[in-house]
Design an enzyme around this catalytic site. Sequence first.
Site, mmCIF file in Angstrom:
data_model
loop_
_atom_site.group_PDB
_atom_site.id
_atom_site.type_symbol
_atom_site.label_atom_id
_atom_site.label_comp_id
_atom_site.label_asym_id
_atom_site.label_seq_id
_atom_site.Cartn_x
_atom_site.Cartn_y
_atom_site.Cartn_z
ATOM 1 N N GLY A 46 -56.600 -13.077 17.910
ATOM 2 C CA GLY A 46 -56.216 -12.426 16.669
ATOM 3 C C GLY A 46 -56.838 -11.055 16.563
ATOM 4 O O GLY A 46 -57.703 -10.677 17.373
ATOM 5 N N GLN A 51 -60.301 -3.660 12.455
ATOM 6 C CA GLN A 51 -60.705 -3.537 13.864
ATOM 7 C C GLN A 51 -59.999 -2.374 14.563
ATOM 8 O O GLN A 51 -60.419 -1.972 15.653
ATOM 9 C CB GLN A 51 -60.424 -4.836 14.629
ATOM 10 C CG GLN A 51 -61.303 -5.998 14.196
ATOM 11 C CD GLN A 51 -61.016 -7.227 15.020
ATOM 12 O OE1 GLN A 51 -60.108 -7.981 14.715
ATOM 13 N NE2 GLN A 51 -61.774 -7.431 16.080
ATOM 14 N N CYS A 88 -65.000 -12.234 19.686
ATOM 15 C CA CYS A 88 -64.346 -11.219 18.852
ATOM 16 C C CYS A 88 -64.154 -9.957 19.685
ATOM 17 O O CYS A 88 -65.069 -9.542 20.404
ATOM 18 C CB CYS A 88 -65.219 -10.921 17.633
ATOM 19 S SG CYS A 88 -64.535 -9.677 16.530
ATOM 20 N N LEU A 89 -62.985 -9.344 19.565
ATOM 21 C CA LEU A 89 -62.702 -8.124 20.336
ATOM 22 C C LEU A 89 -63.595 -6.961 19.895
ATOM 23 O O LEU A 89 -63.708 -5.973 20.617
ATOM 24 C CB LEU A 89 -61.219 -7.748 20.197
ATOM 25 C CG LEU A 89 -60.225 -8.754 20.810
ATOM 26 C CD1 LEU A 89 -58.790 -8.347 20.484
ATOM 27 C CD2 LEU A 89 -60.417 -8.885 22.311
ATOM 28 N N HIS A 130 -61.482 -16.703 11.044
ATOM 29 C CA HIS A 130 -62.174 -15.577 11.684
ATOM 30 C C HIS A 130 -61.542 -14.248 11.257
ATOM 31 O O HIS A 130 -62.243 -13.310 10.857
ATOM 32 C CB HIS A 130 -62.109 -15.753 13.208
ATOM 33 C CG HIS A 130 -62.701 -14.625 13.989
ATOM 34 N ND1 HIS A 130 -63.818 -14.782 14.800
ATOM 35 C CD2 HIS A 130 -62.345 -13.314 14.098
ATOM 36 C CE1 HIS A 130 -64.108 -13.613 15.363
ATOM 37 N NE2 HIS A 130 -63.231 -12.706 14.954
ATOM 38 N N GLU A 131 -60.211 -14.176 11.316
ATOM 39 C CA GLU A 131 -59.532 -12.914 10.982
ATOM 40 C C GLU A 131 -59.639 -12.597 9.495
ATOM 41 O O GLU A 131 -59.813 -11.431 9.122
ATOM 42 C CB GLU A 131 -58.065 -12.963 11.423
ATOM 43 C CG GLU A 131 -57.849 -13.142 12.921
ATOM 44 C CD GLU A 131 -58.668 -12.205 13.796
ATOM 45 O OE1 GLU A 131 -58.971 -11.080 13.365
ATOM 46 O OE2 GLU A 131 -59.030 -12.617 14.910
ATOM 47 N N HIS A 134 -62.798 -10.829 8.582
ATOM 48 C CA HIS A 134 -62.808 -9.391 8.878
ATOM 49 C C HIS A 134 -62.374 -8.553 7.672
ATOM 50 O O HIS A 134 -62.836 -7.422 7.502
ATOM 51 C CB HIS A 134 -61.847 -9.086 10.036
ATOM 52 C CG HIS A 134 -62.435 -9.269 11.411
ATOM 53 N ND1 HIS A 134 -63.476 -8.496 11.863
ATOM 54 C CD2 HIS A 134 -62.107 -10.102 12.425
ATOM 55 C CE1 HIS A 134 -63.765 -8.861 13.123
ATOM 56 N NE2 HIS A 134 -62.947 -9.831 13.488
#
Length: 150
Positions: A46, A51, A88-89, A130-131, A134
């Site tokens: 995701g 981000q 996480c990216l 998780h997303e 953010h």
Amino acid sequence: MAIRSIVQVGDDVLRQKCFPVEAFDEKLHALLEDMKETVKKEEGAGLAAPQVGILRRVVVVDVDNGYFEFINPVLLDYKGEQTGWEGCLSVRGKSGIVSRPMKVTLSYQDRFGEKHLLKAKGFFARAICHELDHLDGVLYIDKATHIERN
Ligand code: CO
């Protein structure tokens, strides 16, 4: 479409609370196309708009269940618990153990502003949680009980 560069931990943009999307226009659609291309290239589960430096409540999730776009998502209900590894990216080279709900119910809008309800469980629910974090400036490393370098 374009691959967007991903903001890394330490950048203040990841710690902001994102604003709701009000215009479901071509600019939003271009952002979504870019986020789709970026999450697929990076092989992430995701990606959230902050981000890529955009402080709007937009996330994409790309898991076994498919590819999803959630605009102005709200977690309405959650049940159970699962504990597992997460990455996480925006936090390259690390993963950590995080507890998340096993099942979630989400309301969201699609790219045209239509409202939907969705139930998710397992890894899909984990990715959504998780997303969504953010969008409020929260990273998984804030919640992890254990973090390792990959
Ligand atoms: Co992340």
